[in-house]
Write a protein that holds these residues in place. Structure first.
Motif, PDB file in Angstrom:
ATOM      1  N   GLN A 233       0.778  -1.004  -0.111  1.00 25.93           N
ATOM      2  CA  GLN A 233       0.004  -0.069  -0.055  1.00 25.93           C
ATOM      3  C   GLN A 233       0.822   1.343   0.078  1.00 25.93           C
ATOM      4  N   PRO A 234       0.284   2.294  -0.234  1.00 23.96           N
ATOM      5  CA  PRO A 234       0.964   3.624  -0.429  1.00 23.96           C
ATOM      6  C   PRO A 234       1.490   3.873   0.836  1.00 23.96           C
ATOM      7  N   LEU A 235       2.912   4.449   0.777  1.00 23.16           N
ATOM      8  CA  LEU A 235       3.496   5.089   2.293  1.00 23.16           C
ATOM      9  C   LEU A 235       3.419   6.259   2.651  1.00 23.16           C
ATOM     10  N   ARG A 236       2.486   7.160   1.682  1.00 25.05           N
ATOM     11  CA  ARG A 236       2.468   8.367   1.963  1.00 25.05           C
ATOM     12  C   ARG A 236       1.289   8.574   2.791  1.00 25.05           C
ATOM     13  N   PRO A 237       1.529   9.056   3.973  1.00 32.39           N
ATOM     14  CA  PRO A 237       0.342   9.296   4.859  1.00 32.39           C
ATOM     15  C   PRO A 237      -0.974   9.917   4.437  1.00 32.39           C
ATOM     16  N   ALA A 238      -2.153   9.354   4.588  1.00 28.54           N
ATOM     17  CA  ALA A 238      -3.584   9.839   4.293  1.00 28.54           C
ATOM     18  C   ALA A 238      -3.855  10.772   5.212  1.00 28.54           C
ATOM     19  N   LEU A 239      -4.494  11.874   4.867  1.00 33.38           N
ATOM     20  CA  LEU A 239      -5.314  13.057   5.799  1.00 33.38           C
ATOM     21  C   LEU A 239      -6.333  12.377   6.478  1.00 33.38           C
ATOM     22  N   THR A 240      -7.130  11.482   5.899  1.00 36.35           N
ATOM     23  CA  THR A 240      -8.184  10.981   6.446  1.00 36.35           C
ATOM     24  C   THR A 240      -8.446   9.421   6.342  1.00 36.35           C
ATOM     25  N   THR A 265       6.031  11.537   6.225  1.00 37.39           N
ATOM     26  CA  THR A 265       6.739  10.847   5.234  1.00 37.39           C
ATOM     27  C   THR A 265       8.575  10.614   5.572  1.00 37.39           C
ATOM     28  N   GLU A 266       8.830  11.897   5.906  1.00 35.16           N
ATOM     29  CA  GLU A 266      10.236  11.855   6.076  1.00 35.16           C
ATOM     30  C   GLU A 266      10.454  11.063   7.585  1.00 35.16           C
ATOM     31  N   ALA A 267       9.759  11.440   8.533  1.00 34.49           N
ATOM     32  CA  ALA A 267       9.878  10.595   9.761  1.00 34.49           C
ATOM     33  C   ALA A 267       9.698   9.143   9.539  1.00 34.49           C
ATOM     34  N   LEU A 268       8.971   8.696   8.669  1.00 33.44           N
ATOM     35  CA  LEU A 268       8.636   7.261   8.310  1.00 33.44           C
ATOM     36  C   LEU A 268      10.006   6.723   7.742  1.00 33.44           C
ATOM     37  N   MET A 269      10.505   7.525   6.633  1.00 37.39           N
ATOM     38  CA  MET A 269      11.828   7.133   5.999  1.00 37.39           C
ATOM     39  C   MET A 269      12.877   7.034   7.092  1.00 37.39           C
ATOM     40  N   LYS A 270      13.092   8.001   8.003  1.00 41.60           N
ATOM     41  CA  LYS A 270      13.754   7.998   9.049  1.00 41.60           C
ATOM     42  C   LYS A 270      13.834   6.566  10.045  1.00 41.60           C
ATOM     43  N   HIS A 271      12.622   6.434  10.167  1.00 43.66           N
ATOM     44  CA  HIS A 271      12.357   5.137  11.028  1.00 43.66           C
ATOM     45  C   HIS A 271      12.821   3.921  10.173  1.00 43.66           C
ATOM     46  N   LEU A 272      12.587   3.793   9.074  1.00 41.36           N
ATOM     47  CA  LEU A 272      13.002   2.864   8.091  1.00 41.36           C
ATOM     48  C   LEU A 272      14.654   2.607   8.109  1.00 41.36           C
ATOM     49  N   GLN A 273      15.261   3.790   8.153  1.00 44.34           N
ATOM     50  CA  GLN A 273      16.663   3.825   8.107  1.00 44.34           C
ATOM     51  C   GLN A 273      17.243   3.376   9.681  1.00 44.34           C
ATOM     52  N   SER A 274      16.548   3.827  10.682  1.00 47.39           N
ATOM     53  CA  SER A 274      16.798   3.370  11.978  1.00 47.39           C
ATOM     54  C   SER A 274      16.722   1.721  12.252  1.00 47.39           C
ATOM     55  N   VAL A 290       7.334  10.106  -1.469  1.00 50.62           N
ATOM     56  CA  VAL A 290       8.018   8.839  -0.929  1.00 50.62           C
ATOM     57  C   VAL A 290       9.515   8.522  -1.589  1.00 50.62           C
ATOM     58  N   ILE A 291       9.587   8.704  -3.102  1.00 58.08           N
ATOM     59  CA  ILE A 291      10.414   8.302  -3.664  1.00 58.08           C
ATOM     60  C   ILE A 291      11.694   9.304  -3.445  1.00 58.08           C
ATOM     61  N   LYS A 295      15.307   8.264  -1.574  1.00 58.99           N
ATOM     62  CA  LYS A 295      16.686   8.734  -1.868  1.00 58.99           C
ATOM     63  C   LYS A 295      17.492   9.425  -0.998  1.00 58.99           C
ATOM     64  N   LEU A 296      16.928  10.338  -0.296  1.00 56.68           N
ATOM     65  CA  LEU A 296      17.675  11.104   0.772  1.00 56.68           C
ATOM     66  C   LEU A 296      18.215  10.277   1.781  1.00 56.68           C
ATOM     67  N   TYR A 297      17.642   9.288   2.410  1.00 59.66           N
ATOM     68  CA  TYR A 297      17.923   8.672   3.352  1.00 59.66           C
ATOM     69  C   TYR A 297      18.434   7.103   2.775  1.00 59.66           C
ATOM     70  N   GLY A 298      18.841   7.004   1.650  1.00 55.38           N
ATOM     71  CA  GLY A 298      19.551   6.013   1.396  1.00 55.38           C
ATOM     72  C   GLY A 298      18.853   4.396   0.971  1.00 55.38           C
ATOM     73  N   VAL A 299      17.364   4.651   0.737  1.00 57.19           N
ATOM     74  CA  VAL A 299      16.767   3.454   0.610  1.00 57.19           C
ATOM     75  C   VAL A 299      16.170   3.295  -0.735  1.00 57.19           C
ATOM     76  N   SER A 300      16.638   2.252  -1.446  1.00 53.82           N
ATOM     77  CA  SER A 300      16.303   1.993  -2.691  1.00 53.82           C
ATOM     78  C   SER A 300      15.088   1.674  -2.996  1.00 53.82           C
ATOM     79  N   VAL A 301      14.157   1.824  -4.084  1.00 53.29           N
ATOM     80  CA  VAL A 301      12.805   1.385  -4.220  1.00 53.29           C
ATOM     81  C   VAL A 301      12.390   0.536  -5.434  1.00 53.29           C
ATOM     82  N   VAL A 302      11.943  -0.396  -5.372  1.00 54.35           N
ATOM     83  CA  VAL A 302      11.349  -1.081  -6.648  1.00 54.35           C
ATOM     84  C   VAL A 302      10.073  -1.259  -6.318  1.00 54.35           C
TER      85      VAL A 302
END
Length: 653
Positions: A233-240, A265-274, A290-291, A295-302
């Protein structure tokens, strides 16, 4: 009424016979390694030469109902065993032709069932089984080359047989894990190969890991092992939440909402990096934000992986897809897969992702890069290899006794259902089969029977012991419990753990009686891993022993069916040798004379075939004949039935 029913049955059998003959004529020319190719024209105008039985039957677009049933049953048998669509049709046509010539009566269906339980099983257990030998340990090419010979050309089959064997060995380094690995290869082969058109077949190779036919949406090179996360599912948080309306009153509120989404979204990527996650494998397309942060936190995406690819990765790694935690961002992520390498791969002009996974099951991930001149050829090669994996699965299966063998006294009380057997020594064997546990014959029973059977059943002049060539053939004397058979045959080294004996004709010795009798009393008709040389040996042996046991049967209709099936079996080797002048006649006479003399059969070097597949082919054909004989009426519906509403009228009240 009886006359009308008889005439309808005669017409029905005549239509079935003509339909089967037409189908057999269409596929007979492509049967065996010497068969030709048919040119299929697709609706798109593409021409495709093929020898595949399933493709031929599907391309015929048969109209008669009986022919449709036959083609459907042949394709069903092919899907279950991976082999035998053309042989199914040829054998079916021969059986129907023989039954028509024999003029079977009303009890023909019951006679077919009795034949399977009373004659066919005896012929397999007491005759055919003695000629079987275990598959050579660790070698798949002798089985794969003759299998592919019926579908592909000489140059193609050798190369693909080596590739298929190499893939099996790499995916299952231990022989004991090969059965379950073959099942996975058969189910997941579309995801475990990548077709590359425009290159010669010689460029095909087996690569470690899995090739995903997608490019990186974000690629951040990294060395060593890394952790991968599966997302559906999309990782971009939904407003509702779904079904809840979100109202924005001003542009400022809208911009604040976007800033909130960005921060989340940035917090989620930091969490994945941690949590050491360096790779996202997504079945859906992710948002640009999300993409960006990946890239900013060094996570590859397919992204945009198919559901089948996601299921394969989950099965190999044992990891379930990740579900976002909502407001709880500090929760540790435990469902991650270990990735040994992750890199881009260029296949001609298409960019793919090459990933190596640490497997938690017996399957060691490998992928086949399958090259060919055009897409149509690659498609045929892939279909042949997938069905080859299905065929290899049958090698580890056994055929168990289903019919109850009864003694002459019981047979006489139910003469309409079973056959009578005259040999007194055979009667004593049947008593033990019905009163003793199959795999636990007592010492006193074996000793009491050995003296009698030594003089009668195992008479050297009438003995039909295994008569294979000493150099090329061996058999396994089965003394263990049936459960031990399955355990011993879990790997391709089917003969491992079993006592190997030299296969030559010798007079029966008293010390061999217990092992031989214990073998006869096993519930297993055909043991796992049993093979025979290709080229009609199975059909000749089963033909010989069916005729031999049919002579002892007193029930006339069962005798008729036995002779019909025995003669019909010869239709397959006749088709195999049709291009050679007097080839079948010479082969048949030589084999039968050697069987009568208990001498080794002539052996070719063309490869081996699984006896389980061949035996199941005979059973499937007999069941199809029974089904065709049970059809009393054919209703042709040219348009859907109209739907009528039940309305109560005043007259009904």
């Amino acid at each position: 009424m009886c006359r009308t029913s008889a005439s309808l049955g005669s017409v029905r059998r005549s239509l079935s016979r003509s339909s089967a003959a037409a189908l057999a004529g269409a596929v007979r020319g492509a049967l065996g390694p010497r068969g030709g190719r048919a040119l299929l024209l697709r609706p798109t105008g593409e021409a495709m030469p093929t020898r595949d039985g399933r493709r031929l039957l599907e391309a015929l677009s048969v109209e008669p109902p009986a022919a449709r049933v036959m083609a459907a049953r042949a394709c069903s048998h092919r899907a279950a065993t991976g082999d035998g669509a053309k042989s199914f049709v040829v054998l079916l046509a021969a059986v129907l032709r023989g039954l028509r010539a024999a003029g079977g009566g009303a009890g023909l269906r019951r006679a077919l069932r009795d034949f399977e339980a009373q004659v066919l099983e005896r012929a397999a257990a007491r005759g055919l089984r003695r000629h079987l030998r275990p598959a050579p340990p660790g070698s798949l090419e002798p089985l794969l080359e003759p299998y592919l010979a019926g579908r592909l050309g000489p140059g193609e089959r050798r190369r693909l047989a080596r590739l298929c064997a190499e893939m099996c060995r790499r995916c299952a380094p231990a022989d004991a894990t090969r059965p379950q690995v073959l099942r996975l290869l058969g189910r997941r082969f579309p995801e475990l190969h990548a077709a590359v058109p425009g290159l010669p077949l010689a460029s095909s190779r087996v690569l470690p890991g899995i090739v995903l036919r997608r490019d990186f949406a974000a690629y951040c090179p990294t060395d060593g092992e890394l952790r991968a996360l599966l997302v559906t599912q999309p990782l971009r948080p939904a407003l509702t939440a779904p079904g809840v309306e979100f109202v924005v009153d001003s542009e400022g509120q809208y911009l604040a909402s976007l800033r909130w989404i960005t921060k989340r979204t940035e917090a989620l990527m930091k969490h994945l990096q941690s949590n050491s996650v360096k790779l996202l494998l997504s079945s859906v397309k992710q948002e640009d934000v999300v993409i960006y942060y990946a890239k900013l936190y060094g996570v590859s995406v397919v992204e945009c992986l198919s559901s089948e690819e996601m299921a394969l990765i989950s099965e190999v790694t044992g990891v379930s897809p990740y579900v976002p935690f909502g407001d709880d961002m500090d929760r540790e992520i435990t469902e991650t897969a270990v990735v040994t390498f992750c890199q881009p791969l260029l296949l001609v002009s298409k960019r793919c992702v090459h990933i190596g996974f640490a497997s938690v099951c017996a399957f060691q991930p490998h992928c086949l890069i399958l090259c060919g001149p055009v897409d149509g050829v690659n498609e045929q090669h892939a279909a042949a290899l997938q069905e080859a994996f299905t065929m290899l699965q049958q090698l580890f299966k056994t055929v168990d006794q289903r019919g109850e063998w009864k003694v002459e006294g019981e047979s006489q009380s139910k003469a309409s259902d079973v056959c009578s057997w005259h040999s007194s020594a055979t009667q004593k064997q049947l008593v033990i089969e019905n009163t003793c546990n199959t795999n636990q014959v007592s010492e006193c029973q074996l000793k009491a029977l050995s003296d009698e059977t030594e003089r009668k059943v195992f008479d050297p002049d009438k003995c039909d012991l295994l008569v294979h060539n000493q150099k090329n053939h061996s058999t396994s004397v089965l003394v263990a419990h049936n459960a031990d058979i399955v355990t011993a045959c879990e790997g391709l080294n089917v003969g491992k753990g079993l006592e190997e004996t030299c296969c030559h004709v010798v007079p029966f010795k008293p010390e061999e009686s217990r092992a031989s009798i214990a073998q006869d009393y096993s519930n297993c008709l055909i043991e796992a891993g049993s093979v025979l040389p290709v080229g009609g040996y199975f059909e000749i042996l089963l033909h010989y022993y069916i005729q031999d046991y049919a002579k002892q049967c007193q029930q006339s209709e069962v005798t008729i069916v036995s002779n019909v099936v025995a003669d019909a079996l010869l239709s397959i080797p006749k088709a195999l040798y049709q291009t050679e002048r007097d080839g079948f006649t010479k082969f048949y006479l030589e084999a039968i004379n050697l069987l009568k003399k208990n001498q080794p059969l002539p052996v070719n070097n063309e490869g081996l075939e699984s006896v389980y597949c061949k035996y199941q082919l005979v059973i499937s054909v007999l069941h199809c004949v029974t089904e065709l004989l049970s059809i009393d009426l054919v209703i042709s519906i040219r348009r859907p039935l109209q739907k009528f509403e039940d309305r109560d009228s005043e007259d009904d009240t």
